[in-house]
Design an enzyme around this catalytic site. Structure first.
Site, short mmCIF file in Angstrom:
data_model
loop_
_atom_site.label_atom_id
_atom_site.label_comp_id
_atom_site.label_asym_id
_atom_site.label_seq_id
_atom_site.Cartn_x
_atom_site.Cartn_y
_atom_site.Cartn_z
N TRP A 130 10.75 -6.87 -17.06
CA TRP A 130 10.51 -7.68 -18.26
C TRP A 130 9.04 -8.27 -17.99
O TRP A 130 8.35 -8.38 -17.22
CB TRP A 130 11.39 -9.12 -17.73
CG TRP A 130 11.30 -10.23 -18.74
CD1 TRP A 130 11.17 -10.19 -20.04
CD2 TRP A 130 11.08 -11.58 -18.32
NE1 TRP A 130 11.05 -11.58 -20.33
CE2 TRP A 130 10.99 -12.57 -19.23
CE3 TRP A 130 10.92 -12.17 -16.82
CZ2 TRP A 130 10.73 -13.72 -19.36
CZ3 TRP A 130 10.83 -13.65 -16.74
CH2 TRP A 130 10.44 -14.38 -18.08
N ASP A 211 16.48 -10.99 -9.40
CA ASP A 211 16.64 -11.95 -10.78
C ASP A 211 17.75 -11.72 -11.34
O ASP A 211 18.31 -10.79 -11.76
CB ASP A 211 15.46 -11.37 -11.62
CG ASP A 211 15.31 -12.17 -12.67
OD1 ASP A 211 15.89 -13.32 -12.76
OD2 ASP A 211 14.18 -11.94 -13.60
N LYS A 246 20.82 -18.35 -20.58
CA LYS A 246 21.70 -17.48 -21.40
C LYS A 246 23.08 -17.90 -21.13
O LYS A 246 23.86 -18.24 -22.12
CB LYS A 246 21.64 -15.98 -21.02
CG LYS A 246 20.12 -15.61 -20.82
CD LYS A 246 19.01 -15.43 -21.94
CE LYS A 246 17.86 -15.33 -21.15
NZ LYS A 246 16.63 -14.61 -22.13
C1 LMR Z 1 13.36 -12.14 -23.43
O1 LMR Z 1 13.04 -11.36 -22.64
O2 LMR Z 1 13.41 -12.11 -24.45
C2 LMR Z 1 13.83 -13.56 -22.69
O3 LMR Z 1 14.08 -13.61 -21.42
C3 LMR Z 1 12.99 -14.63 -23.33
C4 LMR Z 1 11.69 -14.82 -22.44
O4 LMR Z 1 11.12 -15.86 -22.28
O5 LMR Z 1 10.79 -13.52 -22.72
#
Ligand code: LMR
Length: 398
Positions: A130, A211, A246
């Site tokens: 991420w 996570d 979520k």
């Molecule tokens: C995402 O990956 O779209 C979500 O976790 C929201 C974010 O804060 O990036």
């Protein structure tokens, strides 16, 4: 003092939302940010949340400070949700936690906490991971390195390469794992693969940092925690960042949990004093409302049953969209094999197209996704599926 500051580009995920909102095309589709949407394109407030809020409004007696850890009721209920009641780490009194502003707050608190334990410790993150993991962990002082995880060419895990890289990781280093519903690729570790990694962590002495942002969005609340719980049985120390954004639909309330598992109760008490000191020096204490909702839901059998049913509905909708998408892409004649989307879990998958094709979809068709071609599956619906698939097919051919 501020004159020399240059402007930064918009956040790769949140920035998309602003562009999407400004787009006047009635057929526009938002597959950017990871927010659940129902068939009508709304992100509903869960009924269990509404009911918990109604009860809280009636019963709340004070707005006095709650303290850096949040309430004990929230922490106990969340520890049990994540680890499962009766987990050996809980029974051994080796777990401590703090309610945080979202999963991001948890990641940041834990990163600063780890950096206190060992300054500039290395944390290994999956490639890809991420986008916000890197600033959240890196800005706290940790050094980021990456291990191979997902092969875009074959749309599958690179597990052997991952293991090979992680063989060099030892004591005093951290490895970040996604508990389930990997963000951004949707490809999760199997139970056998978790077993291999748990044995490596045990033998090599590195500290797992897990996570857990999507518990309940993959297979079920318990199945999604399988790897995390196994890891927590295998190692003496571990960190967990959990998010309620979520699975409780509490995105804007910002509620999550930073949890640490320690060698014994004594080190747990010392560690918790450090963790709470990190919190106090950052934002002092978490906002109460979101945590109070989660506590109310998890500690009331009726509310909890309603919440679990709503969570199941969200998960099943995403899973049926996954199969619908594969079928519709095929029907639209999109070049390529998209069956992997059906096997993957959670909110996201990579479509597997180039950044240029992603741009073309945005410019010519008002279809929005992150440059990597990560799509947030819940943004699709029966209404926009054909338009989406036909557009992808055209872009792939052009
Ligand atoms: C995402 O990956 O779209 C979500 O976790 C929201 C974010 O804060 O990036």
């Amino acid at each position: 003092m501020f004159d020399h500051l240059s402007s930064l580009p918009a956040d790769p995920i949140l920035g998309l939302l602003a562009t999407y909102r400004a787009d006047e095309n009635p057929r526009k589709i938002d597959l950017g940010v990871g927010v659940y949407k129902d068939e009508a394109g709304h992100t509903p407030v869960l009924q269990a949340v509404k009911e918990a809020e109604t009860r809280l409004l009636r019963s709340e007696e004070t707005k006095a400070y709650v303290g850096p850890a949040g309430t004990a009721g929230f922490n106990t209920a969340m520890q049990e949700l994540v680890l499962g009641a009766g987990h050996p780490a809980l029974v051994g009194n080796r777990v401590r936690s703090a309610q945080t502003p979202g999963g991001c707050g948890a990641l940041r608190v834990l990163a600063e906490f780890a950096n206190r334990a060992k300054e500039h410790a290395t944390i290994w993150v999956s490639d890809p991971t991420w986008a916000n993991h890197v600033p959240l962990l890196g800005n706290a002082g940790l050094q980021i390195k990456s291990y191979p995880y997902y092969d875009r060419a074959t749309s599958s895990l690179k597990f052997d390469a991952m293991v090979e890289t992680l063989k060099q990781v030892g004591e005093g280093e951290l490895v970040l794992f996604h508990a389930c519903c990997h963000n951004p690729c949707g490809a999760d570790l199997s139970r056998e693969q978790w077993q291999v990694l748990a044995e490596m962590a045990q033998k090599q002495g590195f500290t797992p940092f897990i996570d857990m942002a999507y518990q309940g969005f993959g297979d079920s609340l318990d199945a999604d925690a399988y790897g995390l719980r196994l890891m927590a049985e295998s190692v003496p120390e571990m960190l967990v960042a959990a998010s309620c954004s979520k699975n409780f639909g509490l995105y804007r309330e910002r509620v999550g949990m930073a949890m640490a598992i320690y060698r014994d109760a004594d080190s747990a008490d010392r560690g918790q004093s450090q963790m709470l000191n990190v919190v106090r020096g950052n934002y002092s204490m978490p906002p109460n409302h979101g945590g109070a909702i989660v506590e109310a839901i998890l500690t009331d059998a009726g509310l909890r049953a309603n919440w679990e049913a709503e969570l199941t509905e969200m998960r099943e909708r995403i899973n049926s969209l996954r199969s619908g998408l594969v079928e519709s892409l095929e029907k639209a004649g999109a070049v390529g094999d998209f069956h992997f989307i059906q096997q993957q879990k959670g909110m996201f998958s990579f479509l597997g197209i180039t950044p240029e094709q992603v741009q073309k979809l945005q410019q010519d068709y008002s279809i929005y996704m992150v440059d990597s071609s990560r799509i947030s599956i819940a943004g699709l619906s029966r209404n926009n599926m054909d338009y989406f698939c036909a557009s992808v097919a055209e872009v792939l051919e052009s």
